[in-house]
Design a protein around this motif. Structure first.
Motif, PDB file in Angstrom:
ATOM      1  N   HIS A 159     -19.439  14.190 -25.523  1.00  0.00           N
ATOM      2  CA  HIS A 159     -18.314  14.189 -24.589  1.00  0.00           C
ATOM      3  C   HIS A 159     -18.359  15.462 -23.754  1.00  0.00           C
ATOM      4  CE1 HIS A 159     -15.947  11.312 -27.431  1.00  0.00           C
ATOM      5  NE2 HIS A 159     -16.803  10.677 -26.660  1.00  0.00           N
ATOM      6  N   CYS A 160     -18.203  15.312 -22.456  1.00  0.00           N
ATOM      7  CA  CYS A 160     -18.194  16.454 -21.544  1.00  0.00           C
ATOM      8  C   CYS A 160     -17.094  17.428 -21.987  1.00  0.00           C
ATOM      9  CB  CYS A 160     -17.950  15.966 -20.124  1.00  0.00           C
ATOM     10  SG  CYS A 160     -17.678  17.293 -18.955  1.00  0.00           S
ATOM     11  N   SER A 161     -17.425  18.715 -22.055  1.00  0.00           N
ATOM     12  CA  SER A 161     -16.446  19.701 -22.534  1.00  0.00           C
ATOM     13  C   SER A 161     -15.341  19.949 -21.510  1.00  0.00           C
ATOM     14  CB  SER A 161     -17.144  21.012 -22.883  1.00  0.00           C
ATOM     15  OG  SER A 161     -17.823  21.495 -21.746  1.00  0.00           O
ATOM     16  N   VAL A 162     -15.560  19.500 -20.268  1.00  0.00           N
ATOM     17  CA  VAL A 162     -14.525  19.684 -19.249  1.00  0.00           C
ATOM     18  C   VAL A 162     -13.610  18.458 -19.181  1.00  0.00           C
ATOM     19  CG1 VAL A 162     -14.064  20.109 -16.801  1.00  0.00           C
ATOM     20  CG2 VAL A 162     -16.064  21.161 -17.905  1.00  0.00           C
ATOM     21  N   CYS A 163     -14.214  17.275 -18.933  1.00  0.00           N
ATOM     22  CA  CYS A 163     -13.388  16.100 -18.645  1.00  0.00           C
ATOM     23  C   CYS A 163     -13.329  15.087 -19.789  1.00  0.00           C
ATOM     24  CB  CYS A 163     -13.901  15.405 -17.382  1.00  0.00           C
ATOM     25  SG  CYS A 163     -15.468  14.561 -17.619  1.00  0.00           S
ATOM     26  N   GLY A 164     -14.227  15.200 -20.772  1.00  0.00           N
ATOM     27  CA  GLY A 164     -14.208  14.274 -21.895  1.00  0.00           C
ATOM     28  C   GLY A 164     -14.998  12.996 -21.682  1.00  0.00           C
ATOM     29  N   PRO A 183     -21.696  20.545 -18.581  1.00  0.00           N
ATOM     30  CA  PRO A 183     -20.743  19.514 -18.160  1.00  0.00           C
ATOM     31  C   PRO A 183     -21.445  18.271 -17.584  1.00  0.00           C
ATOM     32  CG  PRO A 183     -20.271  21.655 -17.125  1.00  0.00           C
ATOM     33  CD  PRO A 183     -21.578  21.783 -17.819  1.00  0.00           C
ATOM     34  N   CYS A 184     -20.695  17.195 -17.528  1.00  0.00           N
ATOM     35  CA  CYS A 184     -21.267  15.926 -17.073  1.00  0.00           C
ATOM     36  C   CYS A 184     -21.620  15.985 -15.583  1.00  0.00           C
ATOM     37  CB  CYS A 184     -20.284  14.795 -17.336  1.00  0.00           C
ATOM     38  SG  CYS A 184     -18.863  14.790 -16.231  1.00  0.00           S
ATOM     39  N   GLN A 185     -22.312  14.955 -15.124  1.00  0.00           N
ATOM     40  CA  GLN A 185     -22.742  14.896 -13.717  1.00  0.00           C
ATOM     41  C   GLN A 185     -21.574  15.012 -12.750  1.00  0.00           C
ATOM     42  OE1 GLN A 185     -24.980  11.334 -13.138  1.00  0.00           O
ATOM     43  NE2 GLN A 185     -26.911  12.440 -12.944  1.00  0.00           N
ATOM     44  N   ILE A 186     -20.468  14.354 -13.084  1.00  0.00           N
ATOM     45  CA  ILE A 186     -19.309  14.352 -12.183  1.00  0.00           C
ATOM     46  C   ILE A 186     -18.706  15.757 -12.115  1.00  0.00           C
ATOM     47  CG2 ILE A 186     -16.998  13.382 -11.788  1.00  0.00           C
ATOM     48  CD1 ILE A 186     -18.041  10.784 -13.160  1.00  0.00           C
ATOM     49  N   CYS A 187     -18.557  16.393 -13.281  1.00  0.00           N
ATOM     50  CA  CYS A 187     -17.987  17.751 -13.298  1.00  0.00           C
ATOM     51  C   CYS A 187     -18.920  18.764 -12.643  1.00  0.00           C
ATOM     52  CB  CYS A 187     -17.676  18.185 -14.726  1.00  0.00           C
ATOM     53  SG  CYS A 187     -16.272  17.317 -15.426  1.00  0.00           S
ATOM     54  N   SER A 188     -20.238  18.529 -12.694  1.00  0.00           N
ATOM     55  CA  SER A 188     -21.161  19.504 -12.081  1.00  0.00           C
ATOM     56  C   SER A 188     -21.391  19.239 -10.606  1.00  0.00           C
ATOM     57  CB  SER A 188     -22.526  19.530 -12.779  1.00  0.00           C
ATOM     58  OG  SER A 188     -22.545  18.897 -13.987  1.00  0.00           O
TER      59      SER A 188
HETATM   60 ZN   LIG Z   1     -17.127  16.020 -17.094  1.00  0.00          ZN
END
Ligand SMILES: [Zn+2]
Length: 198
Positions: free
Chosen positions: A56-61, A68-73
């Motif tokens: 799970h992405c540590s920012v958005c889950g 972080p996931c692709q969307i958060c990065s």
């Molecule tokens: Zn994320």
């Protein structure tokens, strides 16, 4: 009915999947027996890898194989809007629509007092932490249009309101009692467009 142990174990495993009853489990197990060994190995590897490599992405889950996931990065996305959803599958449904360019926050569930699930049991504390960052101007509550989803939206709304962040709820038109992930892209897009202030 008697099955040799390896096949009865396989049947048991299929039974653990959602929507698979005992008859279907037997049919799938026998189907696997007739598959080519390489295909079975690929299938087994895909199962194990999906579980091992996704986190799970540590920012958005959201589920991701990088943190972080692709969307958060993605620096081209709009930091001022966060869309709150219940499930990673909802992020995928929203992304398919290609109309939302903000950030997400995945709760991994909804508040449900009947099942003993409170705000601390879902990803709400992390959301509140994220909101301390003053870039966020709008929170879109896109929890499911059912009792738990509404309760969760109301809870978050009350909690966040004093901070002055604009809070909106996606419009109805989504089938009541339904899941966001099953909404077609047009319905979802309209629901997002017609979101109302809470
Ligand atoms: Zn994320």
């Amino acid at each position: 009915m008697y099955y040799p142990e390896p096949i009865s174990k396989l049947i048991d495993s299929f039974t653990k999947l959602p929507g698979i009853g005992p008859k279907t489990a037997v049919r799938l197990a026998f189907f696997v027996l007739n598959m080519k060994e390489n295909d079975v190995l690929d299938f087994a590897k895909a199962l194990v890898n999906a579980k091992r490599e996704l986190t799970h992405c540590s920012v958005c889950g959201h589920i991701t194989d990088q943190d972080p996931c692709q969307i958060c990065s993605d620096h081209t996305r709009d930091d001022s809007v966060i869309c709150v959803v219940q499930d990673p599958k909802d992020v995928i449904a929203m992304e398919k629509m290609r109309e939302f360019n903000g950030r997400y926050h995945v709760l991994h569930g909804a508040i449900s007092p009947m099942d003993g699930i409170g705000p601390e049991d879902i990803n709400v504390p992390d959301l509140i932490k994220r909101l301390k960052d003053d870039k966020v101007e709008e929170l879109i509550l896109a929890t499911n249009p059912n009792v738990e989803g509404e309760a969760t939206a109301m809870y978050i709304s009350r909690l966040v309101k004093p901070s002055g962040i604009r809070i909106t709820r996606i419009a109805h038109g989504l089938p009541m009692g339904g899941d966001l992930e099953y909404a077609d892209e047009v319905t979802l897009s309209k629901a997002l467009e017609g979101r109302r202030e809470l």
